[in-house]
Scaffold this motif. Structure first.
Motif, PDB file in Angstrom:
ATOM      1  N   ILE A 140       0.842  -1.205   0.000  1.00  0.00           N
ATOM      2  CA  ILE A 140       0.000   0.000   0.000  1.00  0.00           C
ATOM      3  C   ILE A 140       0.871   1.247   0.000  1.00  0.00           C
ATOM      4  O   ILE A 140       0.551   2.240  -0.680  1.00  0.00           O
ATOM      5  CB  ILE A 140      -0.951  -0.009   1.211  1.00  0.00           C
ATOM      6  N   ASP A 141       1.980   1.228   0.750  1.00  0.00           N
ATOM      7  CA  ASP A 141       2.881   2.384   0.761  1.00  0.00           C
ATOM      8  C   ASP A 141       3.341   2.730  -0.648  1.00  0.00           C
ATOM      9  O   ASP A 141       3.357   3.898  -1.051  1.00  0.00           O
ATOM     10  CB  ASP A 141       4.098   2.100   1.648  1.00  0.00           C
ATOM     11  N   VAL A 142       3.716   1.696  -1.412  1.00  0.00           N
ATOM     12  CA  VAL A 142       4.219   1.933  -2.767  1.00  0.00           C
ATOM     13  C   VAL A 142       3.079   2.306  -3.711  1.00  0.00           C
ATOM     14  O   VAL A 142       3.178   3.279  -4.467  1.00  0.00           O
ATOM     15  CB  VAL A 142       4.962   0.683  -3.284  1.00  0.00           C
ATOM     16  N   LYS A 143       1.988   1.560  -3.659  1.00  0.00           N
ATOM     17  CA  LYS A 143       0.879   1.799  -4.578  1.00  0.00           C
ATOM     18  C   LYS A 143       0.255   3.170  -4.369  1.00  0.00           C
ATOM     19  O   LYS A 143      -0.125   3.845  -5.332  1.00  0.00           O
ATOM     20  CB  LYS A 143      -0.184   0.713  -4.388  1.00  0.00           C
ATOM     21  N   GLY A 167       1.693   5.840  -3.186  1.00  0.00           N
ATOM     22  CA  GLY A 167       2.628   6.953  -3.351  1.00  0.00           C
ATOM     23  C   GLY A 167       3.174   7.468  -2.038  1.00  0.00           C
ATOM     24  O   GLY A 167       3.922   8.449  -2.019  1.00  0.00           O
ATOM     25  N   ASN A 168       2.835   6.815  -0.919  1.00  0.00           N
ATOM     26  CA  ASN A 168       3.386   7.227   0.372  1.00  0.00           C
ATOM     27  C   ASN A 168       4.904   7.117   0.393  1.00  0.00           C
ATOM     28  O   ASN A 168       5.600   7.936   0.991  1.00  0.00           O
ATOM     29  CB  ASN A 168       2.815   6.371   1.503  1.00  0.00           C
ATOM     30  N   ALA A 169       5.421   6.090  -0.243  1.00  0.00           N
ATOM     31  CA  ALA A 169       6.866   5.855  -0.274  1.00  0.00           C
ATOM     32  C   ALA A 169       7.219   5.047  -1.509  1.00  0.00           C
ATOM     33  O   ALA A 169       6.450   4.180  -1.930  1.00  0.00           O
ATOM     34  CB  ALA A 169       7.323   5.119   0.991  1.00  0.00           C
ATOM     35  N   GLY A 170       8.389   5.317  -2.069  1.00  0.00           N
ATOM     36  CA  GLY A 170       8.854   4.536  -3.199  1.00  0.00           C
ATOM     37  C   GLY A 170       9.380   3.184  -2.755  1.00  0.00           C
ATOM     38  O   GLY A 170       9.445   2.881  -1.560  1.00  0.00           O
ATOM     39  N   VAL A 171       9.792   2.372  -3.718  1.00  0.00           N
ATOM     40  CA  VAL A 171      10.261   1.025  -3.404  1.00  0.00           C
ATOM     41  C   VAL A 171      11.499   1.073  -2.519  1.00  0.00           C
ATOM     42  O   VAL A 171      11.590   0.363  -1.501  1.00  0.00           O
ATOM     43  CB  VAL A 171      10.563   0.247  -4.706  1.00  0.00           C
ATOM     44  N   LEU A 172      12.473   1.916  -2.859  1.00  0.00           N
ATOM     45  CA  LEU A 172      13.703   1.978  -2.078  1.00  0.00           C
ATOM     46  C   LEU A 172      13.444   2.482  -0.667  1.00  0.00           C
ATOM     47  O   LEU A 172      13.999   1.957   0.308  1.00  0.00           O
ATOM     48  CB  LEU A 172      14.729   2.866  -2.789  1.00  0.00           C
ATOM     49  N   LYS A 173      12.607   3.491  -0.548  1.00  0.00           N
ATOM     50  CA  LYS A 173      12.287   4.023   0.784  1.00  0.00           C
ATOM     51  C   LYS A 173      11.547   2.981   1.614  1.00  0.00           C
ATOM     52  O   LYS A 173      11.755   2.868   2.822  1.00  0.00           O
ATOM     53  CB  LYS A 173      11.443   5.289   0.644  1.00  0.00           C
ATOM     54  N   THR A 174      10.685   2.214   0.970  1.00  0.00           N
ATOM     55  CA  THR A 174       9.951   1.160   1.681  1.00  0.00           C
ATOM     56  C   THR A 174      10.901   0.073   2.161  1.00  0.00           C
ATOM     57  O   THR A 174      10.807  -0.392   3.307  1.00  0.00           O
ATOM     58  CB  THR A 174       8.870   0.562   0.761  1.00  0.00           C
TER      59      THR A 174
END
Length: 322
Positions: free
Chosen positions: A158-161, A163-170
């Motif tokens: 959900i974070d990635v989808k 837009g809360n956080a990108g893949v690297l940040k996640t």
């Protein structure tokens, strides 16, 4: 509504919102507060999708929130809660929002909602008759009744989808969470010589020495420019619980060390989220402009708290000299 970061929405009018609330002025346990009324009819941007939240009542947990977002610039001003200065980022249920239409925003003159919200902004008085308040922070456990375990992969998707956080940040947030979990276990079961940096959480904020902590007064006022001192300087002012006169200093705050920012407020009042009691600070704290908790060490929690700073942790910047 399947909202994402950056989407533009319109806050519904009072009559439409009233239709979604129960007799406590809540939807799914989440209060719609009097401070939110000023945003009715406005077009605003989704800042974060609020699908989870740090638990500041029982601490150390992440709780699941359903169908809610944070909107850019929508923070509580505390006007209906005794002047609380915590400046929490408000939660908005999808039902209180709608997609932007092409036409102009229609004025809403319905005022039936305010009395309901004002009544329910208060809890029954405390044991000694003290005034107590209810807000989205004090009612978090009812609005988000289930916890989100670290192994719940859905939260990262959900974070990635959203837009809360990108893949690297996640992935970075997951690494820090797993590392800190290991450190917590190592402090309990491993001898000191086997622990990584003494078992400290990432961010490396050790405990101070037992006993009274030092004070410092700069008489800072809103608009002044300050620099946050180094982590080492601040740790020297903490006791064995990492507190300075009751105010904690944590890893997320340490990330801002060395940063320059303007004073936005002298904080003198805040709600105790466990009891709803309005606390009057003996020594005012400082809030800094655009300095928020970014959730780096808490799996990208989107709540974005406003940290409070002791004046001894700050130094005034001479703008004329620069």
């Amino acid at each position: 509504m399947d909202l994402r970061v950056g989407d533009v929405v319109e806050v519904r009018g009072e009559a439409e919102i009233l239709a979604t609330l129960d007799d406590r002025g809540e939807l799914d346990g989440l209060p719609f507060m009097p401070e939110m009324l000023r945003f009715c009819g406005q077009r605003m941007t989704v800042h974060k999708v609020a699908h989870k939240a740090c638990d500041t009542i029982s601490h150390g947990r992440m709780r699941r929130m359903e169908r809610a977002v944070h909107l850019a610039g929508a923070r509580c001003d505390g006007s209906a809660h005794g002047g609380c200065q915590t400046a929490c980022s408000l939660y908005w249920k999808d039902a209180w929002l709608k997609k932007v239409s092409d036409g102009p925003v229609a004025p809403d003159k319905d005022r039936r909602l305010l009395p309901l919200l004002e009544i329910n902004a208060h809890k029954p008085p405390g044991p000694e008759g003290e005034e107590r308040f209810a807000c989205q922070a004090t009612e978090l456990h009812r609005a988000a009744p289930t916890c989100v375990p670290l192994k719940d992969v859905r939260q990262y998707a959900i974070d990635v989808k959203s837009g809360n956080a990108g893949v690297l940040k996640t992935l970075r947030g997951l690494f820090f969470a797993v590392f800190n979990r290991y450190q917590s276990i190592s402090r309990r079961v491993l001898p000191g010589w086997l622990r990584i940096r003494g078992g400290l959480a990432w961010g490396w904020v050790p405990k101070g020495k037992p006993g009274p902590t030092p004070t410092g007064t700069l008489a800072l006022q809103p608009g002044e420019l300050v620099r946050i001192k180094s982590r080492q300087e601040i740790v020297a002012t903490l006791n064995h619980e990492r507190l300075n006169r009751g105010l904690g200093f944590e890893e997320e705050m340490a990330r801002h060390c060395g940063r320059t920012a303007r004073v936005v407020a002298r904080v003198e009042r805040c709600l105790d989220e466990r009891t709803g009691e309005l606390l009057q600070m003996k020594n005012p704290c400082i809030a800094l402009e655009s300095v928020y908790c970014e959730g780096v060490y808490s799996v990208n929690c989107p709540r974005e708290f406003l940290p409070f700073w002791r004046e001894i942790w700050l130094e005034r910047v001479d703008e004329t000299a620069s």
